[in-house]
Motif scaffolding. Structure first.
Motif, mmCIF file in Angstrom:
data_model
loop_
_atom_site.group_PDB
_atom_site.id
_atom_site.type_symbol
_atom_site.label_atom_id
_atom_site.label_comp_id
_atom_site.label_asym_id
_atom_site.label_seq_id
_atom_site.Cartn_x
_atom_site.Cartn_y
_atom_site.Cartn_z
ATOM 1 N N UNK A 117 0.836 -1.211 0.000
ATOM 2 C CA UNK A 117 0.000 0.000 0.000
ATOM 3 C C UNK A 117 0.865 1.254 0.000
ATOM 4 N N UNK A 118 1.985 1.215 0.719
ATOM 5 C CA UNK A 118 2.894 2.363 0.704
ATOM 6 C C UNK A 118 3.465 2.601 -0.691
ATOM 7 N N UNK A 119 3.761 1.523 -1.416
ATOM 8 C CA UNK A 119 4.272 1.672 -2.782
ATOM 9 C C UNK A 119 3.171 2.204 -3.700
ATOM 10 N N UNK A 136 -7.298 -0.135 -6.225
ATOM 11 C CA UNK A 136 -5.919 -0.606 -6.067
ATOM 12 C C UNK A 136 -5.738 -1.366 -4.765
ATOM 13 N N UNK A 137 -6.341 -0.861 -3.696
ATOM 14 C CA UNK A 137 -6.218 -1.513 -2.386
ATOM 15 C C UNK A 137 -6.861 -2.892 -2.428
ATOM 16 N N UNK A 138 -8.043 -2.971 -3.018
ATOM 17 C CA UNK A 138 -8.739 -4.250 -3.109
ATOM 18 C C UNK A 138 -7.969 -5.244 -3.979
ATOM 19 N N UNK A 149 -6.085 -18.149 1.430
ATOM 20 C CA UNK A 149 -4.790 -18.775 1.131
ATOM 21 C C UNK A 149 -3.795 -17.676 0.790
ATOM 22 N N UNK A 150 -2.631 -17.709 1.446
ATOM 23 C CA UNK A 150 -1.593 -16.703 1.202
ATOM 24 C C UNK A 150 -0.910 -17.031 -0.123
ATOM 25 N N UNK A 151 -0.932 -16.070 -1.049
ATOM 26 C CA UNK A 151 -0.334 -16.273 -2.362
ATOM 27 C C UNK A 151 1.017 -15.591 -2.504
ATOM 28 N N UNK A 152 1.142 -14.376 -2.016
ATOM 29 C CA UNK A 152 2.356 -13.586 -2.236
ATOM 30 C C UNK A 152 2.600 -12.673 -1.051
ATOM 31 N N UNK A 158 3.636 -7.581 -5.595
ATOM 32 C CA UNK A 158 2.209 -7.253 -5.478
ATOM 33 C C UNK A 158 1.920 -5.908 -6.137
ATOM 34 N N UNK A 159 2.727 -4.908 -5.831
ATOM 35 C CA UNK A 159 2.504 -3.571 -6.393
ATOM 36 C C UNK A 159 2.661 -3.577 -7.910
ATOM 37 N N UNK A 160 3.617 -4.343 -8.419
ATOM 38 C CA UNK A 160 3.805 -4.371 -9.877
ATOM 39 C C UNK A 160 2.651 -5.071 -10.574
#
Length: 202
Positions: A117-119, A136-138, A149-152, A158-160
């Motif tokens: 989120x900071x990026x 973007x946040x969603x 399930x944790x993906x990344x 994530x930001x890219x």
């Protein structure tokens, strides 16, 4: 007997406002299928959504805000759930997992959320900016977690993924004119080619 092992490690991700204790964004996750032999509407199996109704969710969020406003740590046990949280400006970011969940893994998720989120929001993670960039946040949350399930957990990745379309899609769309005139030209071209094929007998 081994403990119940499951990929469904996150019960909820919450973004709450500290100024008025309101919900900005909340995603509660549940495993798509309950284990065999589980009673209907049970919330006790691993990966189950412990708060199925909005009323229960709001009560949980209110109690969580009251509990974490006085905390100076980042991890607490609340309502038999492991909760990791971070405060950014006037918002609180929460990741909620089961009581037997790995705290370090959940902490990595909250760090990934905060840093991505900071990026994406250019170091301006506050209520107003989150609401203005809700899409973007969603999307960032969806890139980090999918159905619990944790993906990344790499915030740069994530930001890219959130901030620009995939490269393979860009090459195929690059030369297309999607204006009204361009679409009409494509339509006329398709009609002409179809007419030629029909005249030639396919």
């Amino acid at each position: 007997m081994a403990p119940n092992m499951t990929l469904f490690s996150v019960n909820a991700i919450l973004i709450l406002s500290t100024s008025d204790n309101s919900r900005i964004l909340a995603k509660y996750y549940a495993a798509p299928h309950a284990p065999a032999g589980t009673p209907a509407h049970s919330t006790t199996y691993p990966g189950a959504n412990p708060y199925p109704s909005v009323k229960e969710q709001k009560a949980f969020e209110k109690g969580l805000m009251e509990k974490t406003n006085k905390q100076n740590s980042d991890i607490i046990l609340y309502d038999n759930r492991v909760v990791v949280f971070k405060m950014e400006s006037d918002v609180m970011l929460y990741v909620v997992g089961g009581a037997d969940e790995n705290e370090i893994m959940l902490y990595n998720v909250i760090l990934a959320l905060r840093d991505s989120l900071n990026i994406l929001l250019k170091n301006s993670t506050d209520k107003r900016t989150i609401i203005e960039n809700y899409d973007l946040v969603s999307l960032a949350i969806d890139e980090i977690i999918d159905d619990g399930i944790i993906l990344e957990t790499d915030p740069v990745v994530v930001a890219s993924r959130v901030s620009r379309p995939p490269v393979q899609d860009m090459n195929s769309v690059k030369g297309l004119d999607l204006s009204e005139e361009g679409v009409l030209k494509m339509w006329e071209f398709g009609k002409m080619k179809l007419g030629e094929r029909l005249r030639q007998g396919l």
